[in-house]
Write a protein that holds these residues in place. Sequence first.
Motif, PDB file in Angstrom:
ATOM      1  N   GLY A  94      82.707  -3.140 -15.287  1.00  9.89           N
ATOM      2  CA  GLY A  94      83.861  -3.450 -16.114  1.00  9.89           C
ATOM      3  C   GLY A  94      84.173  -2.378 -17.139  1.00  9.89           C
ATOM      4  O   GLY A  94      83.808  -1.211 -16.976  1.00  9.89           O
ATOM      5  N   PHE A  95      84.826  -2.819 -18.207  1.00  5.41           N
ATOM      6  CA  PHE A  95      85.301  -1.930 -19.262  1.00  5.41           C
ATOM      7  C   PHE A  95      84.862  -2.495 -20.611  1.00  5.41           C
ATOM      8  O   PHE A  95      84.358  -3.611 -20.685  1.00  5.41           O
ATOM      9  CB  PHE A  95      86.834  -1.862 -19.225  1.00  5.41           C
ATOM     10  CG  PHE A  95      87.399  -1.412 -17.906  1.00  5.41           C
ATOM     11  CD1 PHE A  95      87.561  -0.062 -17.635  1.00  5.41           C
ATOM     12  CD2 PHE A  95      87.774  -2.328 -16.941  1.00  5.41           C
ATOM     13  CE1 PHE A  95      88.085   0.359 -16.421  1.00  5.41           C
ATOM     14  CE2 PHE A  95      88.303  -1.918 -15.723  1.00  5.41           C
ATOM     15  CZ  PHE A  95      88.457  -0.578 -15.467  1.00  5.41           C
ATOM     16  N   ASP A  96      85.087  -1.749 -21.655  1.00  8.26           N
ATOM     17  CA  ASP A  96      84.748  -2.206 -22.998  1.00  8.26           C
ATOM     18  C   ASP A  96      85.852  -3.148 -23.492  1.00  8.26           C
ATOM     19  O   ASP A  96      86.957  -2.713 -23.809  1.00  8.26           O
ATOM     20  CB  ASP A  96      84.597  -1.015 -23.939  1.00  8.26           C
ATOM     21  CG  ASP A  96      84.101  -1.416 -25.313  1.00  8.26           C
ATOM     22  OD1 ASP A  96      84.119  -2.623 -25.642  1.00  8.26           O
ATOM     23  OD2 ASP A  96      83.679  -0.530 -26.067  1.00  8.26           O
ATOM     24  N   GLY A  97      85.544  -4.422 -23.558  1.00 11.40           N
ATOM     25  CA  GLY A  97      86.523  -5.426 -23.947  1.00 11.40           C
ATOM     26  C   GLY A  97      87.021  -5.289 -25.375  1.00 11.40           C
ATOM     27  O   GLY A  97      88.080  -5.803 -25.705  1.00 11.40           O
ATOM     28  N   ASN A  98      86.278  -4.592 -26.212  1.00 14.54           N
ATOM     29  CA  ASN A  98      86.697  -4.417 -27.604  1.00 14.54           C
ATOM     30  C   ASN A  98      87.611  -3.220 -27.808  1.00 14.54           C
ATOM     31  O   ASN A  98      88.330  -3.168 -28.797  1.00 14.54           O
ATOM     32  CB  ASN A  98      85.479  -4.267 -28.519  1.00 14.54           C
ATOM     33  CG  ASN A  98      84.673  -5.541 -28.603  1.00 14.54           C
ATOM     34  OD1 ASN A  98      85.213  -6.629 -28.558  1.00 14.54           O
ATOM     35  ND2 ASN A  98      83.363  -5.400 -28.693  1.00 14.54           N
ATOM     36  N   HIS A  99      87.559  -2.256 -26.904  1.00 14.31           N
ATOM     37  CA  HIS A  99      88.277  -1.008 -27.140  1.00 14.31           C
ATOM     38  C   HIS A  99      89.163  -0.546 -25.982  1.00 14.31           C
ATOM     39  O   HIS A  99      89.917   0.401 -26.148  1.00 14.31           O
ATOM     40  CB  HIS A  99      87.283   0.111 -27.471  1.00 14.31           C
ATOM     41  CG  HIS A  99      86.467  -0.177 -28.681  1.00 14.31           C
ATOM     42  ND1 HIS A  99      85.175  -0.642 -28.602  1.00 14.31           N
ATOM     43  CD2 HIS A  99      86.772  -0.097 -29.997  1.00 14.31           C
ATOM     44  CE1 HIS A  99      84.710  -0.826 -29.823  1.00 14.31           C
ATOM     45  NE2 HIS A  99      85.652  -0.510 -30.688  1.00 14.31           N
ATOM     46  N   GLU A 100      89.043  -1.156 -24.819  1.00 13.03           N
ATOM     47  CA  GLU A 100      89.774  -0.672 -23.658  1.00 13.03           C
ATOM     48  C   GLU A 100      90.647  -1.785 -23.069  1.00 13.03           C
ATOM     49  O   GLU A 100      90.121  -2.815 -22.634  1.00 13.03           O
ATOM     50  CB  GLU A 100      88.790  -0.151 -22.598  1.00 13.03           C
ATOM     51  CG  GLU A 100      87.968   1.016 -23.111  1.00 13.03           C
ATOM     52  CD  GLU A 100      86.809   1.418 -22.220  1.00 13.03           C
ATOM     53  OE1 GLU A 100      86.309   2.534 -22.404  1.00 13.03           O
ATOM     54  OE2 GLU A 100      86.399   0.623 -21.344  1.00 13.03           O
ATOM     55  N   PRO A 101      91.974  -1.578 -23.044  1.00 13.94           N
ATOM     56  CA  PRO A 101      92.863  -2.618 -22.494  1.00 13.94           C
ATOM     57  C   PRO A 101      92.638  -2.856 -21.007  1.00 13.94           C
ATOM     58  O   PRO A 101      93.065  -3.882 -20.461  1.00 13.94           O
ATOM     59  CB  PRO A 101      94.266  -2.059 -22.759  1.00 13.94           C
ATOM     60  CG  PRO A 101      94.087  -0.579 -22.836  1.00 13.94           C
ATOM     61  CD  PRO A 101      92.721  -0.387 -23.445  1.00 13.94           C
ATOM     62  N   HIS A 102      91.944  -1.956 -20.360  1.00 12.10           N
ATOM     63  CA  HIS A 102      91.665  -2.067 -18.931  1.00 12.10           C
ATOM     64  C   HIS A 102      90.897  -3.356 -18.599  1.00 12.10           C
ATOM     65  O   HIS A 102      91.022  -3.890 -17.504  1.00 12.10           O
ATOM     66  CB  HIS A 102      90.862  -0.854 -18.456  1.00 12.10           C
ATOM     67  CG  HIS A 102      91.527   0.449 -18.707  1.00 12.10           C
ATOM     68  ND1 HIS A 102      91.676   0.967 -19.967  1.00 12.10           N
ATOM     69  CD2 HIS A 102      92.084   1.348 -17.871  1.00 12.10           C
ATOM     70  CE1 HIS A 102      92.296   2.126 -19.894  1.00 12.10           C
ATOM     71  NE2 HIS A 102      92.560   2.386 -18.625  1.00 12.10           N
ATOM     72  N   THR A 103      90.098  -3.846 -19.545  1.00 11.92           N
ATOM     73  CA  THR A 103      89.338  -5.079 -19.331  1.00 11.92           C
ATOM     74  C   THR A 103      90.275  -6.223 -18.991  1.00 11.92           C
ATOM     75  O   THR A 103      90.068  -6.957 -18.024  1.00 11.92           O
ATOM     76  CB  THR A 103      88.536  -5.452 -20.599  1.00 11.92           C
ATOM     77  OG1 THR A 103      87.794  -4.321 -21.033  1.00 11.92           O
ATOM     78  CG2 THR A 103      87.595  -6.613 -20.343  1.00 11.92           C
ATOM     79  N   PHE A 104      91.318  -6.374 -19.796  1.00  8.77           N
ATOM     80  CA  PHE A 104      92.257  -7.474 -19.610  1.00  8.77           C
ATOM     81  C   PHE A 104      93.158  -7.230 -18.409  1.00  8.77           C
ATOM     82  O   PHE A 104      93.488  -8.171 -17.686  1.00  8.77           O
ATOM     83  CB  PHE A 104      93.052  -7.682 -20.897  1.00  8.77           C
ATOM     84  CG  PHE A 104      92.143  -7.886 -22.079  1.00  8.77           C
ATOM     85  CD1 PHE A 104      91.461  -9.089 -22.249  1.00  8.77           C
ATOM     86  CD2 PHE A 104      91.908  -6.856 -22.975  1.00  8.77           C
ATOM     87  CE1 PHE A 104      90.592  -9.266 -23.309  1.00  8.77           C
ATOM     88  CE2 PHE A 104      91.036  -7.035 -24.048  1.00  8.77           C
ATOM     89  CZ  PHE A 104      90.375  -8.244 -24.216  1.00  8.77           C
ATOM     90  N   ILE A 105      93.516  -5.990 -18.178  1.00 11.22           N
ATOM     91  CA  ILE A 105      94.325  -5.646 -17.000  1.00 11.22           C
ATOM     92  C   ILE A 105      93.544  -5.966 -15.731  1.00 11.22           C
ATOM     93  O   ILE A 105      94.078  -6.576 -14.801  1.00 11.22           O
ATOM     94  CB  ILE A 105      94.746  -4.160 -17.042  1.00 11.22           C
ATOM     95  CG1 ILE A 105      95.700  -3.920 -18.220  1.00 11.22           C
ATOM     96  CG2 ILE A 105      95.365  -3.734 -15.717  1.00 11.22           C
ATOM     97  CD1 ILE A 105      95.931  -2.456 -18.538  1.00 11.22           C
TER      98      ILE A 105
END
Length: 179
Positions: free
Chosen positions: A105-116
Motif C-alpha cells: 500500500g501507501f502512506d495513508g497519512n501523507h499519500e492520496p494514493h492510499t484512498f485512490i
Amino acid sequence: MKLSDGERLIILMLADLSKSLKIKGEMDPEFIEKMVINNDLWAINWKYHGIQFEKGEDPPEVRETCDILDMWSFVEAGYKKLSAADKKKVKTEAAPYGDDVKFHGFDGNHEPHTFIAGVLIKDLERWSEFKGRALNAHTRTVERYPRMCRAFEGIRPSLDMRHPSADEITKILLAQKHG
C-alpha cells in the motif's frame, strides 16, 4: 468533472432521497454520495463510463496509482510462479526488498494514493488480487514506487505472453533504492 457547491448539494440530496426511498436504479446512490463527499469525481466517470461526461484528464495521482497497482500485480503474480530456487535467488539478490514480495500500500497519512487505491480496488472492483488488504503501509512509498514502475516499463513489452523472471523481478525490486 467539476461541480459547483450547489451541484454538490443537489447530488447529495438526491442520493440521500434515493437511499431513503430505497429506489433501485442503475446509479448507486451510496457510491455517488461517497465520491462527491470525498471529491473523487474521477471515479464516477470510471464507474459510469457509458455516460458522455465532459472530457477531462484523471488527476495525475490516479494514473500513477493505476501504474503502481499494475506493476505490483505483475510482480506478485510472477513471483508466485517462480520455483523455490528462483524465489531464494530474488530474496538474496534483491535484499532487503526480496524478503516480502508483496504490495503493502501507501502512506495513508501523507499519500492520496492510499484512498485512490481503495476506490479502485473496493468501489470500482479493479485489481481484485489486492482486495481485503490493508492499503496503509504506514510509511512513504510514492518516492520509490515510480522508480520500480520505470524498471517495470523497461521489461513490460516482453511480458505479453509470460510472467517476469527472477532476474526481472529482482531488477524491479532493486529499483526502490535511491540513485
